[in-house]
Design a protein around this motif. Structure first.
Motif, PDB file in Angstrom:
ATOM      1  N   MET A  23      57.837 -65.416  47.828  1.00 54.81           N
ATOM      2  CA  MET A  23      58.129 -64.415  48.842  1.00 54.81           C
ATOM      3  C   MET A  23      59.605 -64.011  48.796  1.00 54.81           C
ATOM      4  O   MET A  23      59.919 -62.824  48.683  1.00 54.81           O
ATOM      5  N   ILE A  24      60.508 -64.966  48.836  1.00 58.39           N
ATOM      6  CA  ILE A  24      61.939 -64.652  48.793  1.00 58.39           C
ATOM      7  C   ILE A  24      62.297 -64.008  47.454  1.00 58.39           C
ATOM      8  O   ILE A  24      63.136 -63.103  47.408  1.00 58.39           O
ATOM      9  N   PHE A  25      61.633 -64.408  46.392  1.00 53.14           N
ATOM     10  CA  PHE A  25      61.852 -63.790  45.084  1.00 53.14           C
ATOM     11  C   PHE A  25      61.573 -62.288  45.154  1.00 53.14           C
ATOM     12  O   PHE A  25      62.350 -61.473  44.645  1.00 53.14           O
ATOM     13  N   TYR A  26      60.468 -61.905  45.784  1.00 58.91           N
ATOM     14  CA  TYR A  26      60.104 -60.489  45.865  1.00 58.91           C
ATOM     15  C   TYR A  26      61.031 -59.715  46.800  1.00 58.91           C
ATOM     16  O   TYR A  26      61.277 -58.530  46.587  1.00 58.91           O
ATOM     17  N   TRP A  27      61.535 -60.376  47.814  1.00 57.92           N
ATOM     18  CA  TRP A  27      62.518 -59.721  48.694  1.00 57.92           C
ATOM     19  C   TRP A  27      63.802 -59.431  47.919  1.00 57.92           C
ATOM     20  O   TRP A  27      64.348 -58.337  47.997  1.00 57.92           O
ATOM     21  N   LEU A  28      64.265 -60.434  47.176  1.00 55.67           N
ATOM     22  CA  LEU A  28      65.480 -60.259  46.373  1.00 55.67           C
ATOM     23  C   LEU A  28      65.255 -59.211  45.282  1.00 55.67           C
ATOM     24  O   LEU A  28      66.104 -58.344  45.050  1.00 55.67           O
ATOM     25  N   LEU A  29      64.087 -59.261  44.646  1.00 57.12           N
ATOM     26  CA  LEU A  29      63.758 -58.278  43.617  1.00 57.12           C
ATOM     27  C   LEU A  29      63.751 -56.865  44.199  1.00 57.12           C
ATOM     28  O   LEU A  29      64.255 -55.927  43.573  1.00 57.12           O
ATOM     29  N   ALA A  30      63.210 -56.699  45.397  1.00 60.14           N
ATOM     30  CA  ALA A  30      63.178 -55.383  46.039  1.00 60.14           C
ATOM     31  C   ALA A  30      64.597 -54.878  46.278  1.00 60.14           C
ATOM     32  O   ALA A  30      64.900 -53.708  46.011  1.00 60.14           O
ATOM     33  N   TYR A  31      65.470 -55.749  46.770  1.00 61.71           N
ATOM     34  CA  TYR A  31      66.859 -55.331  46.983  1.00 61.71           C
ATOM     35  C   TYR A  31      67.510 -54.935  45.657  1.00 61.71           C
ATOM     36  O   TYR A  31      68.192 -53.906  45.577  1.00 61.71           O
ATOM     37  N   LEU A  32      67.297 -55.728  44.614  1.00 57.36           N
ATOM     38  CA  LEU A  32      67.918 -55.443  43.321  1.00 57.36           C
ATOM     39  C   LEU A  32      67.351 -54.171  42.682  1.00 57.36           C
ATOM     40  O   LEU A  32      68.097 -53.372  42.117  1.00 57.36           O
ATOM     41  N   LEU A  45      56.999 -52.506  45.786  1.00 56.34           N
ATOM     42  CA  LEU A  45      55.879 -52.798  46.692  1.00 56.34           C
ATOM     43  C   LEU A  45      54.631 -53.185  45.928  1.00 56.34           C
ATOM     44  O   LEU A  45      53.872 -54.059  46.374  1.00 56.34           O
ATOM     45  N   TRP A  46      54.416 -52.572  44.776  1.00 56.02           N
ATOM     46  CA  TRP A  46      53.244 -52.914  43.965  1.00 56.02           C
ATOM     47  C   TRP A  46      53.306 -54.377  43.546  1.00 56.02           C
ATOM     48  O   TRP A  46      52.312 -55.108  43.650  1.00 56.02           O
ATOM     49  N   LEU A  47      54.465 -54.809  43.078  1.00 57.78           N
ATOM     50  CA  LEU A  47      54.618 -56.210  42.660  1.00 57.78           C
ATOM     51  C   LEU A  47      54.411 -57.158  43.842  1.00 57.78           C
ATOM     52  O   LEU A  47      53.747 -58.189  43.705  1.00 57.78           O
ATOM     53  N   ALA A  48      54.973 -56.805  44.986  1.00 60.45           N
ATOM     54  CA  ALA A  48      54.827 -57.660  46.175  1.00 60.45           C
ATOM     55  C   ALA A  48      53.366 -57.735  46.625  1.00 60.45           C
ATOM     56  O   ALA A  48      52.883 -58.796  47.021  1.00 60.45           O
ATOM     57  N   GLN A  49      52.660 -56.607  46.563  1.00 60.68           N
ATOM     58  CA  GLN A  49      51.241 -56.608  46.925  1.00 60.68           C
ATOM     59  C   GLN A  49      50.431 -57.452  45.956  1.00 60.68           C
ATOM     60  O   GLN A  49      49.558 -58.215  46.377  1.00 60.68           O
ATOM     61  N   ARG A  50      50.711 -57.308  44.658  1.00 59.57           N
ATOM     62  CA  ARG A  50      49.969 -58.079  43.651  1.00 59.57           C
ATOM     63  C   ARG A  50      50.218 -59.575  43.807  1.00 59.57           C
ATOM     64  O   ARG A  50      49.378 -60.388  43.438  1.00 59.57           O
ATOM     65  N   ALA A  51      51.365 -59.926  44.344  1.00 62.90           N
ATOM     66  CA  ALA A  51      51.674 -61.338  44.574  1.00 62.90           C
ATOM     67  C   ALA A  51      50.981 -61.870  45.826  1.00 62.90           C
ATOM     68  O   ALA A  51      51.043 -63.061  46.110  1.00 62.90           O
ATOM     69  N   GLY A  52      50.343 -60.988  46.585  1.00 60.09           N
ATOM     70  CA  GLY A  52      49.616 -61.411  47.775  1.00 60.09           C
ATOM     71  C   GLY A  52      50.471 -61.618  49.004  1.00 60.09           C
ATOM     72  O   GLY A  52      50.085 -62.361  49.909  1.00 60.09           O
ATOM     73  N   LEU A  53      51.618 -60.973  49.065  1.00 54.79           N
ATOM     74  CA  LEU A  53      52.476 -61.119  50.243  1.00 54.79           C
ATOM     75  C   LEU A  53      51.774 -60.578  51.489  1.00 54.79           C
ATOM     76  O   LEU A  53      51.022 -59.607  51.413  1.00 54.79           O
ATOM     77  N   SER A  54      52.046 -61.208  52.599  1.00 59.38           N
ATOM     78  CA  SER A  54      51.445 -60.788  53.873  1.00 59.38           C
ATOM     79  C   SER A  54      52.026 -59.450  54.322  1.00 59.38           C
ATOM     80  O   SER A  54      53.035 -58.979  53.787  1.00 59.38           O
TER      81      SER A  54
END
Length: 192
Positions: A1-10, A66-75
């Motif tokens: 989850m934190i990985f995808y948040w950081l990835l989104a910012y980057l 967002l696509w990556l975060a969705q595929r990872a199953g984030l809430s």
């Protein structure tokens, strides 16, 4: 989850307008026009094709995050945070000394990845308000505030509603800085 948040910012921090304008015109996009790293300012300084490339890249990075975060199953709430960090990254990019864009294109990309009909409703709301108000920053400010309640009224729930709500909070704050800006709009012939 934190990985995808950081990835989104980057991902949001990738300043395509800055890079493309430097490549095409050998200038810093932030030194002219609105001073922002946006599609519109790229068109002003480097032409339509450069602006189109920036728009596509900015929508693309928003969709990818967002696509990556969705595929990872984030809430749903985690997707909302992902969207907010994406827009924050675009507006305050680490790769451009925290002087970036306004966040509309990346928000559009995030919404396209989340829910295409909702994204089209938000886009229509933005266009309508900019044309009625005849000031892009004010139109975007009001569109960002009105889009979440409008989506709710139109029965959009879950990811689409909360992604737009999170992005809207960042957008509304960002667009307040241009509330009184007087530069000439590309698409509006207005006196003030």
């Amino acid at each position: 989850m934190i990985f995808y948040w950081l990835l989104a910012y980057l991902l949001g921090s990738l300043p395509s307008g800055l890079w493309i304008t430097r490549l095409v015109k050998k200038t810093d996009i932030r030194d002219g026009g609105s001073g922002h790293v946006t599609t519109t300012n790229t068109i002003r300084q480097a032409g339509f094709l450069a602006g189109a490339a920036v728009l596509i890249l900015d929508i693309g990075k928003g969709s990818l995050a967002l696509w990556l975060a969705q595929r990872a199953g984030l809430s749903t709430w985690s997707l909302a945070i992902t969207a907010a960090l994406l827009v924050i990254g675009h507006c305050y990019p680490i790769f451009a000394n925290f002087r970036g864009g306004m966040g509309l294109a990346v928000t559009g990309g995030a919404m396209l990845a989340t829910n295409i009909p909702a994204a089209l409703i938000v886009l229509a709301t933005l266009i309508f308000l900019v044309l009625v108000i005849k000031h892009s920053a004010r139109g975007a400010f009001f569109a960002s505030l009105l889009s979440p309640p409008l989506l709710w009224l139109l029965q959009f729930r879950g990811d689409a509603l909360w992604v737009m709500t999170a992005a809207s909070l960042v957008l509304a704050l960002r667009f307040t800085i241009d509330w009184n800006r007087k530069y000439r709009e590309l698409w509006l012939d207005r006196e003030n």
